[in-house]
Design an enzyme around this catalytic site. Sequence first.
Site, PDB file in Angstrom:
ATOM      1  N   GLU A   1      -7.946  -3.637   4.746  1.00  0.00           N
ATOM      2  CA  GLU A   1      -6.747  -3.867   3.935  1.00  0.00           C
ATOM      3  C   GLU A   1      -6.376  -2.626   3.133  1.00  0.00           C
ATOM      4  OE1 GLU A   1      -5.922  -7.539   1.074  1.00  0.00           O
ATOM      5  OE2 GLU A   1      -6.791  -5.887  -0.051  1.00  0.00           O
TER       6      GLU A   1
ATOM      7  N   TYR B   1       2.026  -3.355   1.521  1.00  0.00           N
ATOM      8  CA  TYR B   1       0.736  -4.009   1.785  1.00  0.00           C
ATOM      9  C   TYR B   1       0.520  -4.080   3.291  1.00  0.00           C
ATOM     10  CZ  TYR B   1      -2.801  -7.628   2.313  1.00  0.00           C
ATOM     11  OH  TYR B   1      -3.931  -8.310   2.666  1.00  0.00           O
TER      12      TYR B   1
END
Length: 381
Positions: free
Chosen positions: A189, A101
Amino acid sequence: MDLFEYQGKQYFARYDIPVSKGDVAVTVDQAVAAADAAGYPVVVKAQVQVGGRGKAGGIKLANNADEVRTHAGNILGMDIKGHVVKRVWVENASDIAEEYYASFTLDRGAKKHLLMLSKEGGVEIEEVAATNPAAILMLHIDPVDGLSAAGALKAAVDAKIPEKAQQGVADILVKLYRCFVEGDCDLAEINPLILKPTGEVHALDAKVSLDANADFRHPEWEEFKATEELDAREKLAREKGLQYIGLDGTVGIIANGAGLAMSTLDVVNQVGGTAANFLDIGGGANADLMASALEVINSDKAVKSIFINIFGGITRGEEVAKGIVEALGRVDLRAPIVIRLDGTNAEEGRSILANAGIPESKLTSKPTMLEAAEAAVALAK
Ligand code: GDP
Ligand code: MN
């Protein structure tokens, strides 16, 4: 302005962040053509601005054109958490060794950019934060210094990204940071950021939110605006040229000036109510604008009472009052109004309202912001 995954990936590609080859499709035939061009196997992905698409059946692997037909046919038109799928993104499927992530946001409190990096990707980051917060590296970046290649590599090491992936992750972090800063993102993101068995690191998903305040220096954002999904209230407000943001409470708010509108939200909250919206009708608001504002508020089924909070400076009390009278003639308001009218020509405004023959059940006037908030919240209960 939130982008769809496919737009986010197109945005990433400008900054040289590796993404899978693919195309967007609005019909089954287009999906097949996109799959043929991307090369099988492919992943067919619902384009909706909500997470957990996979679990909802909105992400499917297809090995050939027939499977693309089936999956695209099922996914197009599907309802995912209230979002109807109008487009699918079809991309060449990736082999995944590991899922990480990475994201950049702005930490307003710290006045710095914030990198979040974790070797636990693929699941919602909120879940990782709740169950294993130590697995997320949070690194503040001074915008004056930026993020260097060495800084990015250190971040990858500190986040305990496996050694074989550290350099690849660091390279992407530098590019993603450039995308975040130069691309004027509020959020950039990648989840999951994958390591392939071949050792390459690659963005498998994209979540990008653009800072609308930077709109003026990005003529290329026009194409994103064309597909922007606003809720019905926000769409109506935009058509009417109002500064409106939809919220989930029950007290509709109209105020003049952004600062007063925000204070009004706070006061409603303070006396135990919830605001249905933020709406600033601005300085110099006239009757027509007030009528439009009431129409937008009235289109919100959740609104149980309407709090109009005006402190007139340039805005004149009698114009506000005329607008309310006009609006009551134009639309059948479902919720009662509580008004606090003060400042320039407030007396004239109040007497216009008093003499307009509006029943007490539709409109009450209160002398202070606090009393008006209390009355509006009581009516909303
Ligand atoms: P989200 O759940 O809505 O955020 O959708 P993502 O794009 O993040 O995909 C969810 C999950 O689907 C990923 O974490 C992967 O496990 C899986 N997935 C997506 N694309 C591929 C792919 O190309 N190959 C494989 N093997 N899995 C994929
Ligand atoms: Mn994802």
